[in-house]
Design a protein around this motif. Structure first.
Motif, PDB file in Angstrom:
ATOM      1  N   ASP A 169       0.828  -1.204   0.000  1.00 55.84           N
ATOM      2  CA  ASP A 169       0.000   0.000   0.000  1.00 55.84           C
ATOM      3  C   ASP A 169       0.864   1.258   0.000  1.00 55.84           C
ATOM      4  O   ASP A 169       0.550   2.241  -0.671  1.00 55.84           O
ATOM      5  CB  ASP A 169      -0.926   0.031   1.213  1.00 55.84           C
ATOM      6  N   GLY A 170       1.943   1.239   0.771  1.00 57.64           N
ATOM      7  CA  GLY A 170       2.844   2.386   0.811  1.00 57.64           C
ATOM      8  C   GLY A 170       3.478   2.663  -0.539  1.00 57.64           C
ATOM      9  O   GLY A 170       3.622   3.823  -0.936  1.00 57.64           O
ATOM     10  N   MET A 227      10.251   7.118  -7.966  1.00 59.63           N
ATOM     11  CA  MET A 227      11.101   7.425  -6.811  1.00 59.63           C
ATOM     12  C   MET A 227      10.278   7.531  -5.526  1.00 59.63           C
ATOM     13  O   MET A 227      10.699   7.064  -4.476  1.00 59.63           O
ATOM     14  CB  MET A 227      11.869   8.738  -7.044  1.00 59.63           C
ATOM     15  N   ASN A 228       9.118   8.138  -5.617  1.00 60.47           N
ATOM     16  CA  ASN A 228       8.275   8.278  -4.434  1.00 60.47           C
ATOM     17  C   ASN A 228       7.603   6.964  -4.056  1.00 60.47           C
ATOM     18  O   ASN A 228       7.184   6.796  -2.923  1.00 60.47           O
ATOM     19  CB  ASN A 228       7.244   9.376  -4.637  1.00 60.47           C
ATOM     20  N   SER A 229       7.488   6.046  -5.006  1.00 64.63           N
ATOM     21  CA  SER A 229       6.986   4.714  -4.672  1.00 64.63           C
ATOM     22  C   SER A 229       7.938   4.032  -3.698  1.00 64.63           C
ATOM     23  O   SER A 229       7.507   3.454  -2.699  1.00 64.63           O
ATOM     24  CB  SER A 229       6.844   3.887  -5.950  1.00 64.63           C
ATOM     25  N   VAL A 260       6.637   3.515   5.144  1.00 69.47           N
ATOM     26  CA  VAL A 260       5.726   2.605   5.841  1.00 69.47           C
ATOM     27  C   VAL A 260       6.518   1.523   6.576  1.00 69.47           C
ATOM     28  O   VAL A 260       6.211   1.195   7.730  1.00 69.47           O
ATOM     29  CB  VAL A 260       4.720   1.988   4.843  1.00 69.47           C
ATOM     30  N   TYR A 261       7.556   0.989   5.953  1.00 74.34           N
ATOM     31  CA  TYR A 261       8.353  -0.063   6.574  1.00 74.34           C
ATOM     32  C   TYR A 261       9.058   0.462   7.833  1.00 74.34           C
ATOM     33  O   TYR A 261       8.976  -0.154   8.898  1.00 74.34           O
ATOM     34  CB  TYR A 261       9.374  -0.613   5.584  1.00 74.34           C
ATOM     35  N   PHE A 262       9.746   1.593   7.720  1.00 66.36           N
ATOM     36  CA  PHE A 262      10.468   2.120   8.871  1.00 66.36           C
ATOM     37  C   PHE A 262       9.527   2.650   9.944  1.00 66.36           C
ATOM     38  O   PHE A 262       9.833   2.566  11.124  1.00 66.36           O
ATOM     39  CB  PHE A 262      11.457   3.210   8.446  1.00 66.36           C
ATOM     40  N   TYR A 263       8.395   3.189   9.537  1.00 64.14           N
ATOM     41  CA  TYR A 263       7.422   3.658  10.519  1.00 64.14           C
ATOM     42  C   TYR A 263       6.903   2.491  11.351  1.00 64.14           C
ATOM     43  O   TYR A 263       6.746   2.598  12.566  1.00 64.14           O
ATOM     44  CB  TYR A 263       6.269   4.362   9.797  1.00 64.14           C
ATOM     45  N   ASP A 264       6.641   1.368  10.703  1.00 71.43           N
ATOM     46  CA  ASP A 264       6.191   0.181  11.438  1.00 71.43           C
ATOM     47  C   ASP A 264       7.301  -0.416  12.286  1.00 71.43           C
ATOM     48  O   ASP A 264       7.040  -0.933  13.363  1.00 71.43           O
ATOM     49  CB  ASP A 264       5.644  -0.871  10.473  1.00 71.43           C
ATOM     50  N   GLN A 265       8.542  -0.359  11.824  1.00 69.97           N
ATOM     51  CA  GLN A 265       9.661  -0.888  12.609  1.00 69.97           C
ATOM     52  C   GLN A 265       9.939  -0.025  13.841  1.00 69.97           C
ATOM     53  O   GLN A 265      10.261  -0.541  14.900  1.00 69.97           O
ATOM     54  CB  GLN A 265      10.921  -0.978  11.747  1.00 69.97           C
TER      55      GLN A 265
END
Length: 163
Positions: free
Chosen positions: A62-63, A134-136, A143-148
């Motif tokens: 989704d991110g 690039m923004n993809s 999203v990955y780092f926010y969840d980590q």
């Protein structure tokens, strides 16, 4: 994919692109503005919406999808604000100054007639696709780092090992 979230992300991306396009007219800040557009627009919009609690837990897929959409829309907003302003400055430069090289190169696209305008549209779409790409990655990484950082790991409670 939630349509309401997509509309809000697109609106915020367009506003971000418009603001960066206005800032890009300044000579030394224009490069930094363009780099922020290419790499940070999805990150800024996703973090803003997370802080406002408008989006919940997103997957990395989704991110990436939301990041691509935000990147393309923000690039179109950037071009919609920067190109007319640069054209006005190029016209003023053409009439009086004849010294601002960057702005006179923007005016070349409009002096070549319909062919120059079509090439300009193709370049806008190409840069929009590149910004989306690039923004993809930026949205995926956000999203990955926010969840980590928040330690939101999915736990599977149905899997048990019996001894």
């Amino acid at each position: 994919m939630n349509i309401n979230i997509l509309k809000e992300m697109s609106l915020l991306g367009a506003i971000f692109g418009l603001a960066l396009g206005i800032i890009a007219i300044l000579p030394w800040i224009g490069t930094l503005s363009f780099l922020a557009l290419m790499f940070l627009s999805a990150t800024a919009v996703i973090v803003y919406l997370k802080k406002q609690n408008k989006i919940g837990l997103l997957t990395t897929r989704d991110g990436a999808i939301y990041g691509a959409i935000i990147g393309f829309v923000s690039c179109i907003g950037f071009c919609c604000s920067m190109i007319p302003l640069a054209s006005i400055i190029a016209f003023i430069n053409h009439l009086w100054f004849h010294k601002l090289v960057w702005y006179s190169s923007i005016g070349i696209w409009f002096l070549n007639g319909i062919g120059g305008f079509l090439v300009l549209i193709m370049m806008i779409i190409f840069v929009g696709i590149l910004s989306g790409l690039m923004n993809s990655f930026g949205g995926l990484a956000t999203v990955y780092f926010y969840d980590q950082i928040l330690n939101r790991e999915d736990t599977n409670e149905t899997f048990h090992i019996d001894n």
